[in-house]
Design a protein around this motif. Structure first.
Motif, PDB file in Angstrom:
ATOM      1  N   THR A  23       0.830  -1.228   0.130  1.00 14.17           N
ATOM      2  CA  THR A  23       0.094  -0.097   0.088  1.00 14.17           C
ATOM      3  C   THR A  23       0.962   1.177  -0.127  1.00 14.17           C
ATOM      4  O   THR A  23       1.720   1.574   0.600  1.00 14.17           O
ATOM      5  N   VAL A  25      -0.488   5.590  -0.542  1.00 11.11           N
ATOM      6  CA  VAL A  25      -1.343   6.500  -1.145  1.00 11.11           C
ATOM      7  C   VAL A  25      -1.039   7.988  -0.999  1.00 11.11           C
ATOM      8  O   VAL A  25      -0.499   8.436   0.213  1.00 11.11           O
ATOM      9  N   GLN A  26      -1.193   8.787  -1.952  1.00  8.75           N
ATOM     10  CA  GLN A  26      -1.579  10.477  -1.541  1.00  8.75           C
ATOM     11  C   GLN A  26      -2.566  10.670  -2.492  1.00  8.75           C
ATOM     12  O   GLN A  26      -2.601  10.681  -3.607  1.00  8.75           O
ATOM     13  N   THR A  27      -3.583  11.417  -1.970  1.00 13.44           N
ATOM     14  CA  THR A  27      -4.847  11.505  -2.783  1.00 13.44           C
ATOM     15  C   THR A  27      -5.233  12.846  -3.076  1.00 13.44           C
ATOM     16  O   THR A  27      -5.989  13.214  -3.915  1.00 13.44           O
ATOM     17  N   TYR A 149      -3.952   3.378  -3.515  1.00 12.42           N
ATOM     18  CA  TYR A 149      -2.899   3.766  -4.176  1.00 12.42           C
ATOM     19  C   TYR A 149      -2.947   3.811  -5.609  1.00 12.42           C
ATOM     20  O   TYR A 149      -2.342   4.360  -6.384  1.00 12.42           O
ATOM     21  N   LEU A 153      -1.914   6.984  -7.043  1.00 16.96           N
ATOM     22  CA  LEU A 153      -0.700   7.184  -7.492  1.00 16.96           C
ATOM     23  C   LEU A 153      -0.751   7.432  -9.088  1.00 16.96           C
ATOM     24  O   LEU A 153      -0.139   8.164  -9.619  1.00 16.96           O
ATOM     25  N   VAL A 166       2.602   9.207   2.031  1.00 16.42           N
ATOM     26  CA  VAL A 166       1.449   8.255   1.910  1.00 16.42           C
ATOM     27  C   VAL A 166       1.034   8.084   3.489  1.00 16.42           C
ATOM     28  O   VAL A 166       1.798   8.132   4.353  1.00 16.42           O
TER      29      VAL A 166
END
Length: 246
Positions: A23, A25-27, A149, A153, A166
């Motif tokens: 995993t 993630v950065q949204t 992600y 991503l 993340v």
């Protein structure tokens, strides 16, 4: 390319599945960066030591309005051992951000089964985590779920982001943070065919694991390969076999 080492077959299968479920993630996006989501289905083959152990699939569907579903499934087996996992996210595309609503994880096969359900309450800024029969809550400080992600991503790569922070709730119900950085551009040979790709690396603190992921601009920055090493030895490698936009 593959290194054999001592250990149970179950440990080896778990290593592949842990790698598959990685995993990061950065949204968030600025107002000038408008992401778009096109429904698709992608299928992968999972390898270890050059042997195909199983398959994985990822499917993005539009539900209604700004609501989407992301379903990820994997099935790995070796001799009499097996491991089947499912991740299902319900989320919104809201103000140019991916906002998680629900996350469901299940695992079955050899060993203990597991069930995890995570609910993100935007109004109360709380996260509810139900693990089997135990329920707990956490303050929601912008974390996303264990698998978004795979959508977030690629969107960031499409607007030339090269470093990303993340923050997420993993499939164990734990809060985690990683950093992602772009390493290189490579042409890779997959069961799907040859593709130009962007290679990224997950940067962890205090870990001997190294994880690399490849995304293909010509397939809307789809995740096309994921490979993990621990202490210099490969744990698993998944590669794209088919891809269809809906």
């Amino acid at each position: 390319m593959y290194y054999r080492h001592k250990g149970s077959h179950m440990s080896k299968i778990k290593a592949v599945l842990l790698m598959i479920g990685l995993t990061f993630v950065q949204t968030g996006f600025s107002q000038a960066e408008t992401p778009s989501l096109t429904p698709f289905k992608a299928e992968y083959t999972a390898y270890r030591w050059g042997d195909a152990l199983g398959t994985a699939s990822m499917e993005l569907e539009w539900l209604a309005g700004n609501q989407y579903s992301l379903l990820y499934q994997s099935k790995v087996s070796k001799f009499f051992l097996s491991d089947k996992r499912t991740e299902h996210s319900i989320f919104y595309l809201q103000d140019n951000q991916l906002v998680p609503k629900e996350y469901h994880y299940s695992r079955s096969g050899t060993g203990s089964d597991k069930q995890l359900d995570v609910t993100f309450n935007e109004n109360q800024k709380r996260i509810q985590i139900k693990e089997d029969n135990d329920i707990s809550t956490l303050p929601w400080r912008g974390e996303t779920d264990n698998q978004l992600y795979r959508i977030a991503l690629p969107l960031q790569l499409s607007v030339n982001k090269t470093q990303m922070n993340v923050s997420f709730i993993n499939y164990r119900g734990e809060q985690k943070q990683y950093q992602i950085r772009v390493e290189d551009q490579e042409q890779i040979d997959l069961p799907f065919g040859e593709l130009n790709s962007i290679k990224v690396k997950i940067v962890r603190q205090n870990s001997s694991r190294e994880t690399y992921a490849w995304f293909a601009p010509e397939l809307d920055y789809l995740l096309v390969r994921l490979q993990q090493f621990k202490d210099g030895e490969e744990q698993g490698d998944i590669k794209l076999t088919t891809f269809v936009q809906k």
